[in-house]
Design a protein around this motif. Structure first.
Motif, PDB file in Angstrom:
ATOM      1  N   ILE A 135      -5.207  -7.832  -6.227  1.00 37.66           N
ATOM      2  CA  ILE A 135      -4.552  -9.148  -6.228  1.00 37.66           C
ATOM      3  C   ILE A 135      -5.434 -10.169  -6.945  1.00 37.66           C
ATOM      4  N   GLY A 136      -6.726 -10.141  -6.655  1.00 43.08           N
ATOM      5  CA  GLY A 136      -7.657 -11.061  -7.312  1.00 43.08           C
ATOM      6  C   GLY A 136      -7.701 -10.861  -8.813  1.00 43.08           C
ATOM      7  N   ARG A 137      -7.689  -9.603  -9.246  1.00 41.62           N
ATOM      8  CA  ARG A 137      -7.712  -9.329 -10.688  1.00 41.62           C
ATOM      9  C   ARG A 137      -6.434  -9.788 -11.355  1.00 41.62           C
ATOM     10  N   LEU A 138      -5.299  -9.568 -10.693  1.00 39.18           N
ATOM     11  CA  LEU A 138      -4.033 -10.031 -11.250  1.00 39.18           C
ATOM     12  C   LEU A 138      -4.023 -11.545 -11.396  1.00 39.18           C
ATOM     13  N   THR A 185       0.829  -1.208   0.000  1.00 30.39           N
ATOM     14  CA  THR A 185       0.000   0.000   0.000  1.00 30.39           C
ATOM     15  C   THR A 185       0.860   1.252   0.000  1.00 30.39           C
ATOM     16  N   GLU A 186       1.906   1.262   0.813  1.00 30.56           N
ATOM     17  CA  GLU A 186       2.765   2.440   0.918  1.00 30.56           C
ATOM     18  C   GLU A 186       3.566   2.699  -0.352  1.00 30.56           C
ATOM     19  N   GLU A 240      -6.813  -6.209  -1.990  1.00 29.21           N
ATOM     20  CA  GLU A 240      -7.259  -7.584  -2.195  1.00 29.21           C
ATOM     21  C   GLU A 240      -7.950  -7.747  -3.550  1.00 29.21           C
ATOM     22  N   VAL A 241      -8.707  -6.721  -3.951  1.00 27.88           N
ATOM     23  CA  VAL A 241      -9.371  -6.751  -5.260  1.00 27.88           C
ATOM     24  C   VAL A 241      -8.330  -6.769  -6.380  1.00 27.88           C
TER      25      VAL A 241
END
Length: 227
Positions: A194-197, A175-176, A191-192
């Protein structure tokens, strides 16, 4: 990647900030040496661009204090001084490279990219992990030699994971390093992403390129290719 830009010429600083952001970097700006020292010590940075002729604390002293504080991120000097003595003084203070003003913007971007790669142990603009290839120069990604279309944030996230392949990267660190300072860290946006990747890189679930370590973060599991 997260860049600290310390430059007292506001017009130049704004121009560089816009160009760096267009290349997918998160940019923190300081306009004097004291503000730059605070940010350099306290912010989670990947690289810094420091003008030598700063008000407050000059660039040479600033670099020395950052290195004395244990900061190891690469530093690129910007200077209007073109004597070899000034360049040597900057490098001996702890800088890694320098550019003399006026400079070509593309050269600045290329030098920053090279410093970022080397600080992560890479020497080529092509970052290869298994069948996955990221081209820093073109800002493109391919899988099994086929292009993968990513959004700007998906690219930032994947680039950070690939530069740190094999390492566990916490959610806070991600995030940073890929979002601006005022990003809502309580959201589930990461998290979204990561899921898309995962869906784009591993639609059938056979590759499993990104591992989730509960309570610790994420890790790119694909093996780094030797250069």
């Amino acid at each position: 990647m997260r860049v600290l830009l310390i430059e007292d010429e506001r017009a130049l600083s704004q121009q560089l900030q816009a160009q760096l952001q267009a290349r997918g970097h998160v940019v923190d700006c300081a306009y004097d040496g004291e503000e730059g020292l605070y940010m350099g010590r306290d912010y989670p940075l990947d690289i810094a661009v420091i003008d030598l002729g700063l008000p407050g604390i000059n660039g040479i002293s600033l670099i020395r204090q950052l290195r004395a504080a244990g900061k190891t991120f690469p530093i690129l000097i910007l200077t209007a001084r073109d004597s070899w003595r000034d360049k040597v003084e900057g490098l001996e203070a702890g800088a890694d490279d320098y550019l003399v003003k006026p400079f070509n913007l593309q050269e600045l971007l290329a030098r920053l990219a090279a410093l970022l790669r080397r600080s992560s142990g890479w020497t080529s603009p092509l970052i290869r992990c298994g069948p996955l290839c990221l081209n820093h120069t073109e800002q493109s990604v391919s899988l099994h030699d086929r292009p993968v279309e990513l959004t700007a944030y998906e690219y930032r996230l994947l680039a950070y994971l690939m530069l740190n392949a094999g390492k566990v990267v916490s959610k806070l660190e991600l995030t940073e390093h890929i979002y601006e300072q005022d990003f809502d860290r309580d959201s589930n946006v990461l998290e979204v992403l990561i899921g898309r990747l995962r869906r784009k890189l591993d639609a059938d679930g056979s590759l499993k390129p990104i591992e989730t370590l509960r309570g610790r973060g994420y890790r790119l599991t694909l093996k780094r290719e030797s250069e």
